[in-house]
Design an enzyme around this catalytic site. Structure first.
Site, PDB file in Angstrom:
ATOM      1  N   LEU A  14     -40.625   7.020 -53.822  1.00 44.58           N
ATOM      2  CA  LEU A  14     -41.993   6.671 -53.429  1.00 44.58           C
ATOM      3  C   LEU A  14     -42.722   5.845 -54.488  1.00 44.58           C
ATOM      4  O   LEU A  14     -43.444   4.899 -54.148  1.00 44.58           O
ATOM      5  CB  LEU A  14     -42.793   7.941 -53.098  1.00 44.58           C
ATOM      6  N   ASP A  34     -41.017   5.092 -65.946  1.00 44.05           N
ATOM      7  CA  ASP A  34     -40.089   6.127 -65.482  1.00 44.05           C
ATOM      8  C   ASP A  34     -39.178   6.488 -66.648  1.00 44.05           C
ATOM      9  O   ASP A  34     -39.171   5.817 -67.683  1.00 44.05           O
ATOM     10  CB  ASP A  34     -39.253   5.596 -64.292  1.00 44.05           C
ATOM     11  N   GLY A  71     -44.333  10.342 -60.683  1.00 42.49           N
ATOM     12  CA  GLY A  71     -43.172  10.733 -61.492  1.00 42.49           C
ATOM     13  C   GLY A  71     -43.106  12.247 -61.589  1.00 42.49           C
ATOM     14  O   GLY A  71     -44.010  12.875 -62.127  1.00 42.49           O
ATOM     15  N   SER A 110     -48.268  17.874 -52.636  1.00 42.88           N
ATOM     16  CA  SER A 110     -47.236  18.099 -51.624  1.00 42.88           C
ATOM     17  C   SER A 110     -47.650  19.184 -50.646  1.00 42.88           C
ATOM     18  O   SER A 110     -48.468  20.067 -50.973  1.00 42.88           O
ATOM     19  CB  SER A 110     -45.953  18.539 -52.334  1.00 42.88           C
ATOM     20  N   ASN A 111     -47.076  19.139 -49.475  1.00 42.86           N
ATOM     21  CA  ASN A 111     -47.281  20.214 -48.484  1.00 42.86           C
ATOM     22  C   ASN A 111     -46.770  21.556 -49.037  1.00 42.86           C
ATOM     23  O   ASN A 111     -47.171  22.609 -48.536  1.00 42.86           O
ATOM     24  CB  ASN A 111     -46.593  19.862 -47.162  1.00 42.86           C
ATOM     25  N   TYR A 135     -41.830  24.522 -57.480  1.00 45.64           N
ATOM     26  CA  TYR A 135     -42.236  23.133 -57.230  1.00 45.64           C
ATOM     27  C   TYR A 135     -43.646  23.071 -56.622  1.00 45.64           C
ATOM     28  O   TYR A 135     -44.522  22.341 -57.115  1.00 45.64           O
ATOM     29  CB  TYR A 135     -41.201  22.484 -56.302  1.00 45.64           C
ATOM     30  N   LYS A 139     -47.526  21.636 -57.958  1.00 50.73           N
ATOM     31  CA  LYS A 139     -48.448  20.747 -57.243  1.00 50.73           C
ATOM     32  C   LYS A 139     -49.835  21.390 -57.149  1.00 50.73           C
ATOM     33  O   LYS A 139     -50.844  20.709 -57.262  1.00 50.73           O
ATOM     34  CB  LYS A 139     -47.903  20.431 -55.849  1.00 50.73           C
ATOM     35  N   SER A 164     -43.963  14.434 -45.316  1.00 51.03           N
ATOM     36  CA  SER A 164     -42.609  13.885 -45.488  1.00 51.03           C
ATOM     37  C   SER A 164     -42.719  12.379 -45.378  1.00 51.03           C
ATOM     38  O   SER A 164     -42.984  11.867 -44.294  1.00 51.03           O
ATOM     39  CB  SER A 164     -41.673  14.394 -44.388  1.00 51.03           C
ATOM     40  N   ARG A 173     -39.491  18.996 -37.597  1.00 51.39           N
ATOM     41  CA  ARG A 173     -40.569  19.287 -38.558  1.00 51.39           C
ATOM     42  C   ARG A 173     -41.344  18.012 -38.901  1.00 51.39           C
ATOM     43  O   ARG A 173     -42.558  18.020 -39.057  1.00 51.39           O
ATOM     44  CB  ARG A 173     -39.974  19.923 -39.824  1.00 51.39           C
TER      45      ARG A 173
HETATM   46  N1  LIG Z   1     -40.653  12.130 -50.715  1.00 46.90           N
HETATM   47  C1  LIG Z   1     -41.562  12.866 -50.089  1.00 46.90           C
HETATM   48  O1  LIG Z   1     -41.630  12.918 -48.853  1.00 46.90           O
HETATM   49  C2  LIG Z   1     -42.558  13.664 -50.897  1.00 46.90           C
HETATM   50  C3  LIG Z   1     -43.292  14.692 -50.260  1.00 46.90           C
HETATM   51  C4  LIG Z   1     -44.236  15.385 -50.998  1.00 46.90           C
HETATM   52  C5  LIG Z   1     -44.476  15.037 -52.318  1.00 46.90           C
HETATM   53  N2  LIG Z   1     -43.730  14.064 -52.923  1.00 46.90           N
HETATM   54  C6  LIG Z   1     -43.999  13.755 -54.336  1.00 46.90           C
HETATM   55  O2  LIG Z   1     -43.967  12.346 -54.543  1.00 46.90           O
HETATM   56  C7  LIG Z   1     -43.480  12.072 -55.871  1.00 46.90           C
HETATM   57  C8  LIG Z   1     -42.294  11.116 -55.775  1.00 46.90           C
HETATM   58  O3  LIG Z   1     -41.258  11.703 -55.016  1.00 46.90           O
HETATM   59  P1  LIG Z   1     -39.913  10.908 -54.676  1.00 46.90           P
HETATM   60  O4  LIG Z   1     -39.437  11.411 -53.377  1.00 46.90           O
HETATM   61  O5  LIG Z   1     -40.138   9.463 -54.876  1.00 46.90           O
HETATM   62  O6  LIG Z   1     -38.941  11.476 -55.822  1.00 46.90           O
HETATM   63  P2  LIG Z   1     -37.860  10.675 -56.716  1.00 46.90           P
HETATM   64  O7  LIG Z   1     -37.017  11.717 -57.369  1.00 46.90           O
HETATM   65  O8  LIG Z   1     -37.195   9.628 -55.919  1.00 46.90           O
HETATM   66  O9  LIG Z   1     -38.765   9.975 -57.820  1.00 46.90           O
HETATM   67  C9  LIG Z   1     -39.352  10.685 -58.880  1.00 46.90           C
HETATM   68  C10 LIG Z   1     -39.206   9.852 -60.144  1.00 46.90           C
HETATM   69  O10 LIG Z   1     -39.855  10.568 -61.200  1.00 46.90           O
HETATM   70  C11 LIG Z   1     -39.102  10.383 -62.384  1.00 46.90           C
HETATM   71  N3  LIG Z   1     -39.337  11.487 -63.321  1.00 46.90           N
HETATM   72  C12 LIG Z   1     -38.992  12.796 -63.178  1.00 46.90           C
HETATM   73  N4  LIG Z   1     -39.299  13.491 -64.296  1.00 46.90           N
HETATM   74  C13 LIG Z   1     -39.845  12.604 -65.151  1.00 46.90           C
HETATM   75  C14 LIG Z   1     -40.340  12.701 -66.489  1.00 46.90           C
HETATM   76  N5  LIG Z   1     -40.309  13.858 -67.174  1.00 46.90           N
HETATM   77  N6  LIG Z   1     -40.822  11.573 -67.075  1.00 46.90           N
HETATM   78  C15 LIG Z   1     -40.845  10.391 -66.427  1.00 46.90           C
HETATM   79  N7  LIG Z   1     -40.373  10.226 -65.165  1.00 46.90           N
HETATM   80  C16 LIG Z   1     -39.885  11.326 -64.544  1.00 46.90           C
HETATM   81  C17 LIG Z   1     -37.651  10.356 -61.921  1.00 46.90           C
HETATM   82  O11 LIG Z   1     -36.826   9.675 -62.878  1.00 46.90           O
HETATM   83  C18 LIG Z   1     -37.748   9.637 -60.578  1.00 46.90           C
HETATM   84  O12 LIG Z   1     -37.469   8.253 -60.684  1.00 46.90           O
HETATM   85  C19 LIG Z   1     -43.151  13.415 -56.488  1.00 46.90           C
HETATM   86  O13 LIG Z   1     -44.257  13.867 -57.238  1.00 46.90           O
HETATM   87  C20 LIG Z   1     -42.956  14.320 -55.278  1.00 46.90           C
HETATM   88  O14 LIG Z   1     -43.194  15.666 -55.595  1.00 46.90           O
HETATM   89  C21 LIG Z   1     -42.761  13.390 -52.241  1.00 46.90           C
END
Ligand SMILES: NC(=O)c1ccc[n+]([C@@H]2O[C@H](COP(=O)([O-])OP(=O)(O)OC[C@H]3O[C@@H](n4cnc5c(N)ncnc54)[C@H](O)[C@@H]3O)[C@@H](O)[C@H]2O)c1
Length: 268
Positions: A14, A34, A71, A110-111, A135, A139, A164, A173
């Site tokens: 994302l 990142d 991140g 997040s949900n 997790y 959040k 999602s 879902r």
């Molecule tokens: N994908 C979804 O539908 C969804 C739903 C709810 C919440 N989220 C939230 O959105 C955000 C992104 O999710 P995503 O699906 O892209 O996950 P992802 O794992 O693809 O991306 C997360 C990125 O964060 C980086 N990261 C992790 N720990 C780190 C640290 N200590 N320092 C620097 N970078 C770090 C990782 O290297 C990774 O590139 C997250 O916070 C996740 O909880 C995503």
């Protein structure tokens, strides 16, 4: 917008998507960060950094107007990994933002911060948090942290309780929880630009008829979702939810039933 915007998690799903989509809608001064450099073009500005390290977060937030904080570890993990990356990492980022006078933070909540609510309960921005996992707890912490930094230090924030976010919904879902890439981009854009925002909780969902969430707060801020999961004819349960009766009761799905040692009857 010419002001400098930092996108954390820019090598992830994302954060990476937003790094590109914000540029497409007119953000000309984006900085990605990142742990690792992935899918970053030569012309894009990027800085490696670990959120666990306060020196790194101080460096990445220099001269930044707003942070789009994506991140994190995006699923359940060990208590220590969640503590270090999501809780301490987010705390370090907010503290660096305060030192460097960042004005706004958009937080990827997040949900799973509200996952132990029943699917029959309709939630809004005032509903109590009900984390379903380490997790989800991270959040919930991020939401409280951002409220504290808004009230105490006037750093404006929007927490997006993302359902999602993926290209298309894939199971039943998602008919309730899906948000498209464009709709998420729109919410983040509102969080960066809204004139009178202080601290906001909104739901990261497209206009889904089967939604569990009343997202009128987001609509008041100007959100007009363009997409909806309604046009997808999805009957099947996800691989994980299949045969998991508990998951089907709660909004957080399989995150609620994993390692569950409680008593469902008390979770009303
Ligand atoms: N994908 C979804 O539908 C969804 C739903 C709810 C919440 N989220 C939230 O959105 C955000 C992104 O999710 P995503 O699906 O892209 O996950 P992802 O794992 O693809 O991306 C997360 C990125 O964060 C980086 N990261 C992790 N720990 C780190 C640290 N200590 N320092 C620097 N970078 C770090 C990782 O290297 C990774 O590139 C997250 O916070 C996740 O909880 C995503």
């Amino acid at each position: 917008m010419k002001k400098k915007i930092l996108v954390t998690g820019a090598s992830g799903h994302l954060g990476g998507m937003l790094f590109k989509s914000l540029a497409r809608i007119g953000y000309s001064n984006l900085l990605g960060t990142d742990l690792k450099k992935k899918n970053i073009q030569k012309k894009e500005k990027f800085i490696l950094g670990n959120l666990k390290n306060i020196k790194d977060t101080l460096k990445m937030t220099k001269g930044v107007y707003a942070i789009v904080h994506f991140g994190a570890i995006p699923i359940e993990d060990t208590q220590q990994n969640i503590l270090q990356n999501n809780i301490i990492g987010t705390y370090n980022l907010f503290e660096a933002a305060r030192v460097n006078k960042v004005k706004r933070i958009i937080f990827a909540s997040s949900n799973h911060a509200i996952g132990f609510h029943r699917r029959t309960t309709r939630l809004n921005e005032l509903s109590t948090q009900r984390p379903d996992s380490h997790y989800g707890l991270s959040k919930a912490f991020g939401e409280d942290l951002s409220r504290f930094y808004a009230d105490k230090f006037n750093i404006k924030s929007m927490c997006i309780r993302i359902g999602s976010c993926l290209k298309v919904p894939e199971d039943r879902r998602h008919l309730s929880t899906w948000i498209s890439y464009d709709d998420l981009t729109q919410l983040v854009d509102i969080g960066i630009k809204h004139k009178s925002m202080h601290h906001e909780i909104v739901y990261g969902a497209s206009k889904n008829k089967k939604s569990w969430w009343n997202n009128s707060r987001a609509y008041k801020l100007g959100y007009k979702p363009k997409d909806s999961a309604d046009r997808f004819n999805l009957k099947s349960l996800s691989k994980n939810e299949y045969k998991d009766k508990m998951a089907l009761l709660f909004q957080g799905g399989v995150f609620t039933s994993a390692n569950f040692k409680g008593n469902i009857k008390y979770i009303k």
